[in-house]
Scaffold this active site. Structure first.
Site, PDB file in Angstrom:
ATOM      1  N   ASN A 105       2.214  -6.637   7.800  1.00  0.00           N
ATOM      2  CA  ASN A 105       3.296  -6.472   8.820  1.00  0.00           C
ATOM      3  C   ASN A 105       3.090  -5.057   9.202  1.00  0.00           C
ATOM      4  O   ASN A 105       3.462  -4.115   8.563  1.00  0.00           O
ATOM      5  CB  ASN A 105       4.596  -6.764   7.929  1.00  0.00           C
ATOM      6  CG  ASN A 105       5.751  -6.572   8.699  1.00  0.00           C
ATOM      7  OD1 ASN A 105       5.473  -6.412  10.003  1.00  0.00           O
ATOM      8  ND2 ASN A 105       6.869  -6.560   8.170  1.00  0.00           N
ATOM      9  N   TRP A 106       2.679  -4.906  10.583  1.00  0.00           N
ATOM     10  CA  TRP A 106       2.615  -3.469  10.856  1.00  0.00           C
ATOM     11  C   TRP A 106       3.804  -3.157  11.442  1.00  0.00           C
ATOM     12  O   TRP A 106       4.023  -1.800  11.750  1.00  0.00           O
ATOM     13  CB  TRP A 106       1.678  -3.676  12.125  1.00  0.00           C
ATOM     14  CG  TRP A 106       0.502  -3.892  12.124  1.00  0.00           C
ATOM     15  CD1 TRP A 106      -0.447  -4.260  10.883  1.00  0.00           C
ATOM     16  CD2 TRP A 106      -0.722  -4.200  13.216  1.00  0.00           C
ATOM     17  NE1 TRP A 106      -1.492  -4.687  11.107  1.00  0.00           N
ATOM     18  CE2 TRP A 106      -1.773  -4.620  12.542  1.00  0.00           C
ATOM     19  CE3 TRP A 106      -0.746  -4.105  14.487  1.00  0.00           C
ATOM     20  CZ2 TRP A 106      -3.079  -4.991  13.262  1.00  0.00           C
ATOM     21  CZ3 TRP A 106      -1.940  -4.382  15.363  1.00  0.00           C
ATOM     22  CH2 TRP A 106      -2.978  -4.608  14.611  1.00  0.00           C
ATOM     23  N   LYS A 107       4.835  -3.944  11.420  1.00  0.00           N
ATOM     24  CA  LYS A 107       6.218  -3.305  11.836  1.00  0.00           C
ATOM     25  C   LYS A 107       6.138  -2.731  13.322  1.00  0.00           C
ATOM     26  O   LYS A 107       5.359  -3.148  13.926  1.00  0.00           O
ATOM     27  CB  LYS A 107       6.938  -2.223  10.624  1.00  0.00           C
ATOM     28  CG  LYS A 107       6.898  -2.892   9.502  1.00  0.00           C
ATOM     29  CD  LYS A 107       7.416  -2.255   8.250  1.00  0.00           C
ATOM     30  CE  LYS A 107       7.683  -3.045   7.059  1.00  0.00           C
ATOM     31  NZ  LYS A 107       8.325  -2.268   5.902  1.00  0.00           N
ATOM     32  N   HIS A 158      13.296 -10.615   7.885  1.00  0.00           N
ATOM     33  CA  HIS A 158      12.907  -9.305   7.138  1.00  0.00           C
ATOM     34  C   HIS A 158      13.997  -8.631   6.953  1.00  0.00           C
ATOM     35  O   HIS A 158      15.064  -8.445   7.763  1.00  0.00           O
ATOM     36  CB  HIS A 158      11.755  -8.679   8.080  1.00  0.00           C
ATOM     37  CG  HIS A 158      11.255  -7.577   7.137  1.00  0.00           C
ATOM     38  ND1 HIS A 158      11.789  -6.318   7.010  1.00  0.00           N
ATOM     39  CD2 HIS A 158       9.782  -7.583   6.708  1.00  0.00           C
ATOM     40  CE1 HIS A 158      11.043  -5.617   6.377  1.00  0.00           C
ATOM     41  NE2 HIS A 158       9.935  -6.239   6.131  1.00  0.00           N
ATOM     42  N   GLU A 206      14.593  -5.540   7.065  1.00  0.00           N
ATOM     43  CA  GLU A 206      14.861  -4.457   8.405  1.00  0.00           C
ATOM     44  C   GLU A 206      15.772  -5.334   9.472  1.00  0.00           C
ATOM     45  O   GLU A 206      16.660  -4.618  10.096  1.00  0.00           O
ATOM     46  CB  GLU A 206      13.534  -3.780   8.832  1.00  0.00           C
ATOM     47  CG  GLU A 206      13.000  -2.911   7.653  1.00  0.00           C
ATOM     48  CD  GLU A 206      11.766  -2.886   7.814  1.00  0.00           C
ATOM     49  OE1 GLU A 206      10.821  -2.921   8.491  1.00  0.00           O
ATOM     50  OE2 GLU A 206      11.127  -2.701   6.594  1.00  0.00           O
ATOM     51  N   GLU A 234      10.738 -10.062  -1.013  1.00  0.00           N
ATOM     52  CA  GLU A 234      10.750  -8.540  -0.924  1.00  0.00           C
ATOM     53  C   GLU A 234      11.882  -7.895  -1.226  1.00  0.00           C
ATOM     54  O   GLU A 234      12.998  -7.785  -0.547  1.00  0.00           O
ATOM     55  CB  GLU A 234      10.548  -8.458   0.866  1.00  0.00           C
ATOM     56  CG  GLU A 234       9.349  -8.832   1.377  1.00  0.00           C
ATOM     57  CD  GLU A 234       8.940  -7.961   2.462  1.00  0.00           C
ATOM     58  OE1 GLU A 234       7.454  -7.457   2.465  1.00  0.00           O
ATOM     59  OE2 GLU A 234       9.569  -7.648   3.226  1.00  0.00           O
ATOM     60  N   GLY A 288       8.750   0.321   1.074  1.00  0.00           N
ATOM     61  CA  GLY A 288       8.189   1.706   1.726  1.00  0.00           C
ATOM     62  C   GLY A 288       8.884   2.760   0.936  1.00  0.00           C
ATOM     63  O   GLY A 288       8.912   3.696   1.478  1.00  0.00           O
ATOM     64  N   SER A 298       5.671  -2.307  -1.254  1.00  0.00           N
ATOM     65  CA  SER A 298       4.606  -1.244  -1.777  1.00  0.00           C
ATOM     66  C   SER A 298       3.580  -1.856  -2.340  1.00  0.00           C
ATOM     67  O   SER A 298       3.032  -1.184  -3.473  1.00  0.00           O
ATOM     68  CB  SER A 298       5.460  -0.388  -2.660  1.00  0.00           C
ATOM     69  OG  SER A 298       6.407   0.462  -1.984  1.00  0.00           O
ATOM     70  N   GLY A 316       3.238  -3.859   4.110  1.00  0.00           N
ATOM     71  CA  GLY A 316       3.679  -3.143   5.094  1.00  0.00           C
ATOM     72  C   GLY A 316       2.769  -1.868   5.458  1.00  0.00           C
ATOM     73  O   GLY A 316       1.525  -1.984   5.926  1.00  0.00           O
ATOM     74  N   GLY A 317       3.031  -0.651   5.079  1.00  0.00           N
ATOM     75  CA  GLY A 317       2.172   0.588   5.013  1.00  0.00           C
ATOM     76  C   GLY A 317       0.823   0.360   4.903  1.00  0.00           C
ATOM     77  O   GLY A 317      -0.100   0.803   5.904  1.00  0.00           O
TER      78      GLY A 317
HETATM   79  P1  13P Z   1       5.883  -1.703   2.269  1.00  0.00           P
HETATM   80  O1  13P Z   1       4.421  -2.273   1.905  1.00  0.00           O
HETATM   81  O2  13P Z   1       5.426  -0.635   3.451  1.00  0.00           O
HETATM   82  O3  13P Z   1       6.681  -1.289   1.035  1.00  0.00           O
HETATM   83  O4  13P Z   1       6.412  -2.923   3.067  1.00  0.00           O
HETATM   84  C1  13P Z   1       6.829  -3.898   2.744  1.00  0.00           C
HETATM   85  C2  13P Z   1       7.245  -4.728   3.752  1.00  0.00           C
HETATM   86  O5  13P Z   1       8.205  -4.718   4.227  1.00  0.00           O
HETATM   87  C3  13P Z   1       6.308  -5.674   4.352  1.00  0.00           C
HETATM   88  O6  13P Z   1       7.092  -6.669   5.310  1.00  0.00           O
END
Ligand code: 13P
Length: 265
Positions: A16-18, A108, A110, A180, A186, A226, A247-248
């Site tokens: 997930n590149w966000k 998600h 967020e 999640e 993050g 993470s 994510g990251g």
């Molecule tokens: P991180 O891997 O950056 O913690 O993000 C997880 C996430 O929200 C994937 O959708």
């Protein structure tokens, strides 16, 4: 071989590149990921991979993946609950299906936190994604206060009931659920493999009770929060953990390629 594959489910490792990377940068990352996966002799029968990109990147990513027959798929990070009309700024499921998106992430944390999305909204989005012929990645997960109270399992199961309302057993079996925990996103604070398995296992039991054993044996349940190359192998050891939503670490092609090929280590 991953534990999940012994149960007949192919792991899904989704990045997930966000809100990162414009379409030019997206092209660079997709190509680097493809080269790196080829260096690692990636076998997509052992784990499927997908990139979940901003709307503005989808066409570029589609052209590259389809044009060069790259061994992974792509998807979107959100969708409208509406089909069409006067909803400025929104993108419909039909528009995403027309671009051949395989997956659409819905709910998600967020989106829930910054846009007030409820389980009911997430459920409506999941139904739109399914009706348009794509696979929803339906996110659930508790915040830190709930985890501290120790009520995370019933809390997440309540979310599962809400987000899956009105789906048929076959639709649930074909869907992806992403667990999640918000406190692990993050933050570098990764849930332990036991934490991930505890909740993923409880989700599968709830799916079995509500939709039957067949749906429960097919639905893929990801862990997200993470995930890195250094912890993915232990996380994927849980028998009910069928993949990761990353994510990251998915913004680094080397790191993400190592995560995708976790099965080889
Ligand atoms: P991180 O891997 O950056 O913690 O993000 C997880 C996430 O929200 C994937 O959708």
């Amino acid at each position: 071989m991953a534990r999940t594959q012994l149960m007949g489910r192919t792991p899904l490792m989704a990045g997930n590149w966000k809100m990162n990377l414009n379409h030019v940068e997206a092209a660079g990352l997709v190509q680097k990921l493809a080269w790196t996966l080829s260096d690692y002799r990636y076998d997509n029968a052992k784990a499927q991979a997908a990139v979940i990109v901003p709307f503005t990147d989808i066409r570029t990513v589609q052209n590259l993946i389809e044009g060069d027959k790259l061994p992974f798929t792509f998807g979107a990070q959100d969708v409208s609950v509406h089909d069409s009309g006067a909803y400025t700024g929104e993108v419909s499921a039909a528009m995403l299906a027309k671009l051949n998106c395989a997956y659409v992430v819905v709910g998600h944390s967020e989106r829930r936190e910054y846009h007030g999305e409820t389980d009911q909204v997430v459920n409506a989005k999941a139904l739109k994604v399914i009706a348009a012929g794509m696979t929803p990645i339906i996110c659930v997960g508790e915040r830190l206060e709930i985890r501290k109270e120790g009520t995370h399992v019933p809390y997440v199961l309540g979310q599962v009931d809400g987000v899956l309302a009105g789906l048929t057993p076959a639709q649930v079996g074909a869907a992806v659920i992403a667990y999640e925990p918000v406190w692990a996103i993050g933050t570098g604070e990764v849930a332990t493999p036991e934490d991930a398995q505890e909740v993923c296992g409880a989700i599968r039991e709830r799916v079995s009770a509500s939709f039957g054993a067949d749906a429960a044996s097919k639905v893929r349940i990801q862990y997200g929060g993470s995930v890195k190359a250094g912890n993915v192998v232990d996380i994927m050891a849980g028998p009910d953990v069928d993949g990761a939503l990353v994510g990251g670490a998915s913004l680094d092609p080397e790191e993400f390629a190592r995560i995708i090929t976790f099965y080889a280590r």
